[in-house]
Design a protein around this motif. Structure first.
Motif, short mmCIF file in Angstrom:
data_model
loop_
_atom_site.label_atom_id
_atom_site.label_comp_id
_atom_site.label_asym_id
_atom_site.label_seq_id
_atom_site.Cartn_x
_atom_site.Cartn_y
_atom_site.Cartn_z
N ALA A 1 0.48 10.95 -9.19
CA ALA A 1 0.25 12.25 -8.56
C ALA A 1 0.93 12.31 -7.20
N TYR A 2 0.89 11.23 -6.45
CA TYR A 2 1.56 11.18 -5.15
C TYR A 2 3.07 11.34 -5.34
N ARG A 3 3.60 10.69 -6.36
CA ARG A 3 5.04 10.80 -6.63
C ARG A 3 5.43 12.25 -6.93
N ALA A 4 4.60 12.92 -7.72
CA ALA A 4 4.89 14.31 -8.07
C ALA A 4 4.87 15.20 -6.83
N VAL A 5 3.90 14.97 -5.95
CA VAL A 5 3.82 15.75 -4.72
C VAL A 5 5.03 15.46 -3.84
N ALA A 6 5.39 14.19 -3.72
CA ALA A 6 6.54 13.82 -2.88
C ALA A 6 7.82 14.45 -3.41
N ALA B 1 -2.45 3.56 -9.66
CA ALA B 1 -1.40 4.49 -10.06
C ALA B 1 -1.19 5.56 -9.00
N ILE B 2 0.07 5.83 -8.67
CA ILE B 2 0.38 6.84 -7.67
C ILE B 2 1.24 7.96 -8.26
N PHE C 1 0.84 -1.19 0.00
CA PHE C 1 0.00 0.00 0.00
C PHE C 1 0.88 1.25 0.00
N LYS C 2 1.26 1.69 -1.18
CA LYS C 2 2.25 2.76 -1.31
C LYS C 2 1.74 4.10 -0.77
N ALA C 3 0.42 4.32 -0.79
CA ALA C 3 -0.12 5.61 -0.36
C ALA C 3 -0.63 5.60 1.07
N GLY D 1 -5.19 13.83 -6.62
CA GLY D 1 -6.33 13.07 -7.11
C GLY D 1 -7.63 13.50 -6.49
N SER D 2 -8.73 13.18 -7.16
CA SER D 2 -10.05 13.62 -6.68
C SER D 2 -10.51 12.87 -5.44
N GLU D 3 -10.04 11.64 -5.27
CA GLU D 3 -10.40 10.81 -4.12
C GLU D 3 -9.15 10.11 -3.60
N PRO D 4 -9.09 9.84 -2.31
CA PRO D 4 -7.92 9.12 -1.77
C PRO D 4 -7.87 7.69 -2.26
N ILE D 5 -6.66 7.15 -2.39
CA ILE D 5 -6.47 5.75 -2.74
C ILE D 5 -5.44 5.14 -1.79
N TRP D 6 -5.35 3.82 -1.80
CA TRP D 6 -4.36 3.12 -0.99
C TRP D 6 -3.03 2.98 -1.72
N GLY D 7 -3.06 3.14 -3.04
CA GLY D 7 -1.85 2.87 -3.81
C GLY D 7 -1.52 1.39 -3.79
N ASP D 8 -2.57 0.57 -3.92
CA ASP D 8 -2.44 -0.88 -3.79
C ASP D 8 -1.72 -1.45 -5.02
#
Length: 310
Positions: free
Chosen positions: A267-272, A264-265, A176-178, A251-258
Motif C-alpha cells: 500500500a505504501y508503494r502504491a501511494v508513493a 508488506a508495504i 524499516f522501509k516505512a 492500511g488500517s494501522e501504521p507499520i514500520w515496514g520491517d
C-alpha cells in the motif's frame, strides 16, 4: 519496542508515532489558531501529565527547558490566544516515556513559526494504544487549515536539542522501509520556492515533505497529480479529500515496514507511485537532510531514503 538509534553507543533518537505538518501563514491567524489550539488541547488531555517538560519561546519565555508547573501549563494554553507570532516563536512539550532514553523526548508537541508558514510536530510513544484515534483527531483539524504538506507514521524522533546529530538519521532505511526519519527543518526549504534557501535548478519544483502511513497533500500540488480513482480502488488505501487537503492512508494501522519481520508495504508503494510527481527534488534533500554534507555517502543515503518504497 523498536530499538533506539545510537550514536557512539548512546541513545540519540527514539522510536515513535510521528506527525509533521507544514501550514501556510501564521500560527495565530485563523483557521490555524483554532485548529492548533484544539490539537494542543487534545494532546494536553491525553498526554499532558507525562509531557512534563516545557520549552517555550515567546514573550516572557526564552526557550529554556523547564519542568512543568501550573503557571507554565496555563501559559502554554494561552499561547493559542495571542494575537501574533514572530519568526521562531512557538512552544515545545517533552516527556520521559521511553525509560531507556534518559533525556526529554516523547510524548512531544511542537508548533513553531517560520517565514510564510508554520509547522506542527508531534511524537508519541510507539506503544501508545490510541494512535489511530489521536491521528484521526489531528487529521480532522488539519482539514480546516491551509495545509501545505504533512505526514504521519512510525519513525525515529530526534529531539531538536540534538539536531547536531541529524547525520545519524536515515540509517535505518534498509530495514524499516516505512519509517519517517525527516524533521521539519530538513524539508522546509523544499516545500515552496518562496523564501527557500535552496538553489533551485531549472525544471525543479517544490514537493511534499515525505510519504508515510498517512500522507497529507495541500491543494497547491494537486494539478501535478493524476485523478484519485485508481488509487481509491486499490486495497488497503483510504482517500479523503476536502477543498484544501488530500489525505491518503496506507492500511488500517501504521507499520514500520520491517524487512526482518516481512511486513508488506504494498500500500505504501502504491501511494508513493501515485505521489511521485510531487516528490521533493533529491537535490534539496541532499542540501538539507541528514546533515547535508554533499559527500557521496550522504547523497547515497538521501537517494536510498527517497526510493525506499520502490
Amino acid at each position: 519496542m523498536t530499538d533506539l538509534l545510537l550514536y557512539n553507543g548512546n541513545p540519540s533518537a527514539v522510536p515513535a508515532f510521528r506527525i509533521i505538518a507544514i501550514i501556510d501563514g501564521d500560527i495565530h491567524a485563523e483557521p490555524s489558531r483554532s485548529a492548533l489550539g484544539a490539537i494542543y488541547g487534545r494532546f494536553e488531555a491525553a498526554f499532558g501529565e507525562s509531557a512534563n517538560v516545557t520549552s517555550y519561546n515567546f514573550p516572557g519565555h526564552t526557550g529554556k527547558i523547564r519542568w512543568t508547573n501550573p503557571e507554565l501549563i496555563a501559559d502554554g494554553q494561552n499561547f493559542f490566544h495571542r494575537d501574533s507570532t514572530e519568526y521562531g516563536e512557538g512552544i515545545r512539550r517533552y516527556g520521559y516515556a521511553v525509560e531507556e532514553f534518559k533525556e526529554p523526548a516523547v510524548p512531544y508537541f511542537c508548533v513553531e513559526q517560520r517565514s510564510y508558514f508554520h509547522f506542527l510536530e508531534i511524537a508519541l510513544p510507539e506503544t501508545t494504544s490510541s494512535i489511530r484515534e489521536f491521528a484521526d483527531c489531528v487529521t480532522e483539524q488539519l482539514f480546516k487549515v491551509h495545509l501545505i504538506t504533512g505526514v504521519m507514521g512510525f519513525g525515529f524522533f530526534l529531539p531538536p536539542y540534538k539536531n547536531s546529530l541529524e547525520f545519524i538519521m536515515g540509517a535505518a532505511t534498509a530495514r524499516f522501509k516505512a519509517a519517517i526519519e525527516i524533521s521539519p527543518s530538513m524539508v522546509m526549504d523544499g516545500v515552496r520556492r518562496n523564501g527557500s534557501a535552496y538553489r533551485w535548478k531549472s525544471g525543479e519544483k517544490a514537493g511534499i515533505a515525505d510519504i508515510g502511513w498517512r500522507t497529507l497533500v495541500g491543494q497547491e500540488f494537486w494539478d501535478r497529480l493524476p485523478a484519485t480513482e485508481d488509487l481509491r480502488s486499490q486495497p488497503d488505501i483510504a482517500v479523503d479529500k476536502s477543498d484544501s487537503m488530500l489525505s491518503i492512508t496506507a492500511g488500517s494501522e501504521p507499520i514500520w515496514g520491517d524487512v526482518n519481520k516481512g511486513e508488506a508495504i504494498d500500500a505504501y508503494r502504491a501511494v508513493a507511485a501515485y505521489l511521485s510527481p510531487v516528490q521533493m527534488p533529491a537535490g534539496c534533500l541532499k542540501a538539507f537532510a541528514f546533515g547535508g554534507t554533499g559527500e557521496p555517502a550522504h547523497n547515497d543515503k538521501v537517494e536510498a531514503y527517497l526510493s525506499r518504497f520502490k
